[in-house]
Design a protein around this motif. Structure first.
Motif, PDB file in Angstrom:
ATOM      1  N   GLY A  63     -16.400  14.606  14.958  1.00 20.73           N
ATOM      2  CA  GLY A  63     -16.845  13.214  14.942  1.00 20.73           C
ATOM      3  C   GLY A  63     -18.309  13.033  14.595  1.00 20.73           C
ATOM      4  N   THR A  78     -19.048   9.960  12.314  1.00 26.60           N
ATOM      5  CA  THR A  78     -18.818   8.724  13.082  1.00 26.60           C
ATOM      6  C   THR A  78     -20.019   8.442  13.973  1.00 26.60           C
ATOM      7  N   GLN A  79     -20.476   9.465  14.702  1.00 26.10           N
ATOM      8  CA  GLN A  79     -21.603   9.276  15.614  1.00 26.10           C
ATOM      9  C   GLN A  79     -22.905   9.014  14.867  1.00 26.10           C
ATOM     10  N   GLU A 108      -8.001  19.618  19.104  1.00 20.66           N
ATOM     11  CA  GLU A 108      -8.353  18.235  18.749  1.00 20.66           C
ATOM     12  C   GLU A 108      -9.038  18.203  17.386  1.00 20.66           C
ATOM     13  N   ARG A 141      -7.707  16.072  14.118  1.00 14.58           N
ATOM     14  CA  ARG A 141      -8.542  15.115  13.379  1.00 14.58           C
ATOM     15  C   ARG A 141      -8.678  15.504  11.905  1.00 14.58           C
ATOM     16  N   ASP A 194     -13.942  15.759  22.820  1.00 17.99           N
ATOM     17  CA  ASP A 194     -12.570  15.252  22.851  1.00 17.99           C
ATOM     18  C   ASP A 194     -12.511  13.816  23.367  1.00 17.99           C
ATOM     19  N   ASP A 195     -13.631  13.329  23.925  1.00 24.63           N
ATOM     20  CA  ASP A 195     -13.678  11.950  24.416  1.00 24.63           C
ATOM     21  C   ASP A 195     -13.569  10.971  23.250  1.00 24.63           C
ATOM     22  N   SER A 196     -13.395   9.706  23.572  1.00 27.59           N
ATOM     23  CA  SER A 196     -13.322   8.684  22.530  1.00 27.59           C
ATOM     24  C   SER A 196     -14.677   8.543  21.849  1.00 27.59           C
ATOM     25  N   ALA A 197     -14.658   8.012  20.638  1.00 29.02           N
ATOM     26  CA  ALA A 197     -15.903   7.806  19.882  1.00 29.02           C
ATOM     27  C   ALA A 197     -16.870   6.921  20.659  1.00 29.02           C
ATOM     28  N   GLU A 198     -16.351   5.928  21.376  1.00 32.69           N
ATOM     29  CA  GLU A 198     -17.195   5.009  22.138  1.00 32.69           C
ATOM     30  C   GLU A 198     -17.902   5.725  23.292  1.00 32.69           C
TER      31      GLU A 198
END
Length: 194
Positions: free
Chosen positions: A14, A17-18, A131, A135, A172-176
């Motif tokens: 991610g 995304t981050q 994970e 993805r 593995d947590d959500s993007a938020e």
């Protein structure tokens, strides 16, 4: 450049995304933000690194790492001294040395992290290999040489000997959730600077 931020991690963790969420936050504050996502397609080193990543074999493994390093150094030279940049964000940076052979990678990491700029805002997104692979499979992109379960497991283990001075965020947590943790740390260091 006033603030240097790095977001790194396995493929599929991610990072982009981050980086985009963080860049958006700083741009909304009126900051001039520059993002460098390595390997960068705007120069020959980045393009050669990406070409090698899409192939297989030890030679391409080594070439991908060497060209990646040259691409990252190019970004440092070109952007780190630019006073018009408020926030410089790198997606992938010096942790690429973990792909070098064991022993050599530790020595190179110590040298590189001593010579090249670092900061309190260096984040490693620690995603599980399963994970990460999930993805990667959901993207519509050609698979790179390290994007298989064996390599992801091996590289996650390897990363642990290099991330001792990084902010390690569960990937593995959500993007938020991940974004909140990164933003809190960045804002905390912003307040310390002022």
């Amino acid at each position: 450049m006033n603030k240097f931020i790095v977001i790194d991690g396995l493929d599929g963790s991610g990072k982009d995304t981050q980086v985009n969420l963080l860049a958006d936050m700083y741009e909304k504050q009126g900051c001039n933000v520059v993002v460098r996502s390595h390997p960068c397609p705007d120069n020959k080193y980045g393009r050669k690194s990406k070409e090698a990543l899409l192939k297989t074999g030890k030679i391409n493994h080594l070439l991908a790492t060497i060209y990646f390093g040259l691409d990252a150094v190019r970004s440092v030279v070109k952007y780190c001294r630019d006073d018009s940049i408020d926030v410089l964000i790198f997606s992938r940076y010096i942790l690429a040395v973990m792909y070098l052979p064991d022993g050599i990678n530790t020595i190179v990491y110590k040298i590189v992290s001593f010579i090249l700029p670092t900061s309190d805002c260096m984040f490693f997104l620690d995603v599980s290999p399963e994970e990460s692979l999930r993805r990667i499979g959901s993207r519509n992109e050609e698979t790179e040489m390290f994007e298989n379960i064996e390599c992801l497991r091996e590289n996650r283990l390897r990363s642990q000997k290099f991330t001792y001075n990084w902010n390690v965020i569960p990937g593995d947590d959500s993007a938020e959730v991940i974004s909140q943790k990164i933003k809190m740390k960045c804002l905390e260091t912003d307040n310390l600077i002022k």
